[in-house]
Scaffold this motif. Sequence first.
Motif, PDB file in Angstrom:
ATOM      1  N   ALA A 347     -34.193  89.575  16.760  1.00 12.18           N
ATOM      2  CA  ALA A 347     -33.101  89.499  15.770  1.00 12.18           C
ATOM      3  C   ALA A 347     -32.700  90.856  15.194  1.00 12.18           C
ATOM      4  N   ILE A 348     -31.398  90.966  14.958  1.00 15.22           N
ATOM      5  CA  ILE A 348     -30.818  92.156  14.328  1.00 15.22           C
ATOM      6  C   ILE A 348     -29.959  91.673  13.174  1.00 15.22           C
ATOM      7  N   ARG A 349     -30.012  92.407  12.061  1.00 19.15           N
ATOM      8  CA  ARG A 349     -29.162  92.034  10.922  1.00 19.15           C
ATOM      9  C   ARG A 349     -28.144  93.134  10.685  1.00 19.15           C
ATOM     10  N   ILE A 350     -26.887  92.724  10.591  1.00 19.63           N
ATOM     11  CA  ILE A 350     -25.883  93.683  10.136  1.00 19.63           C
ATOM     12  C   ILE A 350     -25.317  93.150   8.822  1.00 19.63           C
ATOM     13  N   SER A 351     -24.908  94.045   7.967  1.00 17.18           N
ATOM     14  CA  SER A 351     -24.344  93.597   6.686  1.00 17.18           C
ATOM     15  C   SER A 351     -23.205  94.527   6.302  1.00 17.18           C
ATOM     16  N   PHE A 352     -22.238  93.941   5.628  1.00 21.16           N
ATOM     17  CA  PHE A 352     -20.960  94.611   5.414  1.00 21.16           C
ATOM     18  C   PHE A 352     -20.686  94.914   3.948  1.00 21.16           C
ATOM     19  N   SER A 353     -19.645  95.715   3.789  1.00 19.55           N
ATOM     20  CA  SER A 353     -19.176  96.082   2.458  1.00 19.55           C
ATOM     21  C   SER A 353     -17.656  96.006   2.493  1.00 19.55           C
ATOM     22  N   HIS A 354     -17.048  96.028   1.313  1.00 20.16           N
ATOM     23  CA  HIS A 354     -15.587  96.104   1.288  1.00 20.16           C
ATOM     24  C   HIS A 354     -15.133  97.477   1.786  1.00 20.16           C
ATOM     25  N   HIS A 355     -16.080  98.419   1.928  1.00 19.51           N
ATOM     26  CA  HIS A 355     -15.745  99.733   2.490  1.00 19.51           C
ATOM     27  C   HIS A 355     -15.739  99.704   4.027  1.00 19.51           C
ATOM     28  N   THR A 356     -16.358  98.684   4.621  1.00 18.44           N
ATOM     29  CA  THR A 356     -16.430  98.602   6.088  1.00 18.44           C
ATOM     30  C   THR A 356     -15.023  98.405   6.656  1.00 18.44           C
ATOM     31  N   THR A 357     -14.739  99.075   7.780  1.00 17.20           N
ATOM     32  CA  THR A 357     -13.411  98.904   8.394  1.00 17.20           C
ATOM     33  C   THR A 357     -13.556  98.239   9.763  1.00 17.20           C
ATOM     34  N   GLN A 358     -12.436  97.704  10.242  1.00 12.61           N
ATOM     35  CA  GLN A 358     -12.478  97.072  11.563  1.00 12.61           C
ATOM     36  C   GLN A 358     -12.733  98.120  12.646  1.00 12.61           C
ATOM     37  N   ASP A 359     -12.242  99.324  12.436  1.00 10.73           N
ATOM     38  CA  ASP A 359     -12.497 100.409  13.402  1.00 10.73           C
ATOM     39  C   ASP A 359     -13.999 100.663  13.520  1.00 10.73           C
TER      40      ASP A 359
END
Length: 379
Positions: A347-359
């Motif tokens: 398993a791998i976990r990724i987590s996002f922010s409102h700073h994350t971009t689609q690029d």
Amino acid sequence: MIYLDYVSTTPLNQEVNHMYQSLLNDYFANADSLYSLGLKTSALMEKSRELTAQLLHVLPEEIIFTSGASESNSAAIKGCAFQYQNRGKHIITTAVEHSSVYQSCIQLRDVFGFEVDFISVDASGNLDLKQLEEAIRPDTILITMMYVNNEVGMVFPIEKVYQMIQKINPKIKLHVDMVQALGKMPIDLTHVDLASFSAHKIYGLKGSGVLYKKTSTSLVPLINGGQQEHQLRGGTSNTATHTMFAKTLRLALENLEQKYQYVTSLNHYIREQLTQIPDIVINTPSEHVSPYILNFSCVGYKPEVILHALEMYECYVSTKSTCSSHKSDISRTLQAMGIREDIAKSAIRISFSHHTTQDELDEFLFYLKKTLKTIKKQR
Ligand SMILES: Cc1ncc(COP(=O)(O)O)c(C=O)c1O
């Protein structure tokens, strides 16, 4: 750099950083000193307490500044257990808690003779409410659980648990670890007796947290000392850090809904893309989950090898809860969900922010595919 580990920690907000630096220089006095320098420092910290309380819709005296959520969780769980042990020595928690909750419960069981029940979840991460209801006993004094799971992202039905407590035994205290919900979704403290928060998950300082404690709940302090934090946490106050909590929280709560919607769209996008890659299985269920967290497995691959390969491209992900990252065992959360061992192991976990971009997500996907082509599968 592509940072996709916001659940582990977040970069420091620059406004917070600047104000913190000036506080360290200008407000160094002990908040308990009787001269004006101390009184000014104390006033700033109390202002932060008031604003934090206002933002969380509670009373200032219900806010206890701590060194982070691990401390808040330990203080709430152990403090509550010691306070109410004459009523009973039974505690209920879940099988998927953060190590600070899990280890506090284990310590209460193994060292202090409490009984602890661990409620399980189903394959979709839903809490087994029937099992919970059956576990409640006349000697149950505390139910402690998270709001948002930090490894897979499921959201637990706190309101339903509160109603169950009201129906069966209203004396039971409800403690909720709200670390991964704060600044991401609305928080309602009406129905909880205790709640834990951490600043570094919301672009604030490390070593900074809050324990919410309803006035009707008492705790045995874990750190004995002076009068600080309503005698619940002895020691000279870390005033600059505590002062920054309110500003950190205020900034984190700005445009909450807008940020949530944006991150939801990112999450849908990457889910869709990952599903198309052979050998990838998504572990995060599609319902009752936070959009900020996505757990998936590259089946047959060692997650640490992928993590380090991605790191070469300055792309940062995590394998499981960072607090347990040095242990080689399978995540308790994935195990509780009944996920196949070979899937859970990779398993791998990724987590996002409102700073994350689609690029950034596209770049991550590019590097991930490249990595999967170049590294060997484990047999
Ligand atoms: C759900 C949850 N609870 C508690 C903690 C501990 O927070 P802190 O680092 O502030 O001690 C974390 C951080 O990883 C978390 O994700």
